[in-house]
Design a protein around this motif. Structure first.
Motif, PDB file in Angstrom:
ATOM      1  N   SER A 283       2.078  17.513 -14.593  1.00 34.77           N
ATOM      2  CA  SER A 283       2.313  17.092 -13.203  1.00 34.77           C
ATOM      3  C   SER A 283       1.148  17.562 -12.338  1.00 34.77           C
ATOM      4  O   SER A 283       0.504  18.579 -12.651  1.00 34.77           O
ATOM      5  N   PHE A 284       0.871  16.833 -11.273  1.00 35.12           N
ATOM      6  CA  PHE A 284      -0.210  17.219 -10.377  1.00 35.12           C
ATOM      7  C   PHE A 284       0.104  16.800  -8.954  1.00 35.12           C
ATOM      8  O   PHE A 284       0.894  15.920  -8.716  1.00 35.12           O
ATOM      9  N   GLU A 285      -0.501  17.487  -8.010  1.00 42.91           N
ATOM     10  CA  GLU A 285      -0.402  17.165  -6.595  1.00 42.91           C
ATOM     11  C   GLU A 285      -1.683  16.476  -6.157  1.00 42.91           C
ATOM     12  O   GLU A 285      -2.762  16.790  -6.661  1.00 42.91           O
ATOM     13  N   VAL A 286      -1.573  15.560  -5.230  1.00 36.85           N
ATOM     14  CA  VAL A 286      -2.757  14.832  -4.731  1.00 36.85           C
ATOM     15  C   VAL A 286      -3.277  15.506  -3.487  1.00 36.85           C
ATOM     16  O   VAL A 286      -2.566  15.947  -2.653  1.00 36.85           O
TER      17      VAL A 286
ATOM     18  N   ARG B 123       0.857  -1.181   0.000  1.00 34.33           N
ATOM     19  CA  ARG B 123       0.000   0.000   0.000  1.00 34.33           C
ATOM     20  C   ARG B 123       0.892   1.229   0.000  1.00 34.33           C
ATOM     21  O   ARG B 123       1.851   1.308   0.760  1.00 34.33           O
ATOM     22  N   PHE B 124       0.588   2.153  -0.858  1.00 33.88           N
ATOM     23  CA  PHE B 124       1.330   3.406  -0.851  1.00 33.88           C
ATOM     24  C   PHE B 124       0.360   4.556  -1.031  1.00 33.88           C
ATOM     25  O   PHE B 124      -0.733   4.385  -1.553  1.00 33.88           O
ATOM     26  N   ILE B 125       0.775   5.715  -0.568  1.00 34.64           N
ATOM     27  CA  ILE B 125      -0.029   6.925  -0.687  1.00 34.64           C
ATOM     28  C   ILE B 125       0.763   7.928  -1.515  1.00 34.64           C
ATOM     29  O   ILE B 125       1.865   8.327  -1.128  1.00 34.64           O
ATOM     30  N   ALA B 126       0.222   8.282  -2.670  1.00 37.71           N
ATOM     31  CA  ALA B 126       0.908   9.210  -3.576  1.00 37.71           C
ATOM     32  C   ALA B 126       0.779  10.645  -3.077  1.00 37.71           C
ATOM     33  O   ALA B 126      -0.234  11.027  -2.504  1.00 37.71           O
ATOM     34  N   GLN B 127       1.828  11.420  -3.309  1.00 35.86           N
ATOM     35  CA  GLN B 127       1.793  12.849  -2.995  1.00 35.86           C
ATOM     36  C   GLN B 127       1.716  13.686  -4.264  1.00 35.86           C
ATOM     37  O   GLN B 127       1.250  14.812  -4.235  1.00 35.86           O
TER      38      GLN B 127
END
Length: 46
Positions: free
Chosen positions: A43-46, A27-31
């Motif tokens: 590019s984008f920020e979460v 499990r990972f959480i993207a930034q």
């Protein structure tokens, strides 16, 4: 130990050449992220 009454478990225990394969679930959480759109990279920020 969990439920060992199934037929598959008995077959495994009776076969000394058997092996078990499994996949780890990560499990990972993207930034932030990037994607390709209209011939350029966005590019984008979460």
């Amino acid at each position: 130990m969990g439920d060992t009454s199934s037929l598959r478990v008995k077959q495994f225990l009776n076969n000394p050449n058997a092996s078990i394969y499994f996949y780890r679930v990560l499990r990972f959480i993207a930034q932030s992220g990037r994607y390709y759109r209209d011939l350029k990279t966005e590019s984008f920020e979460v």
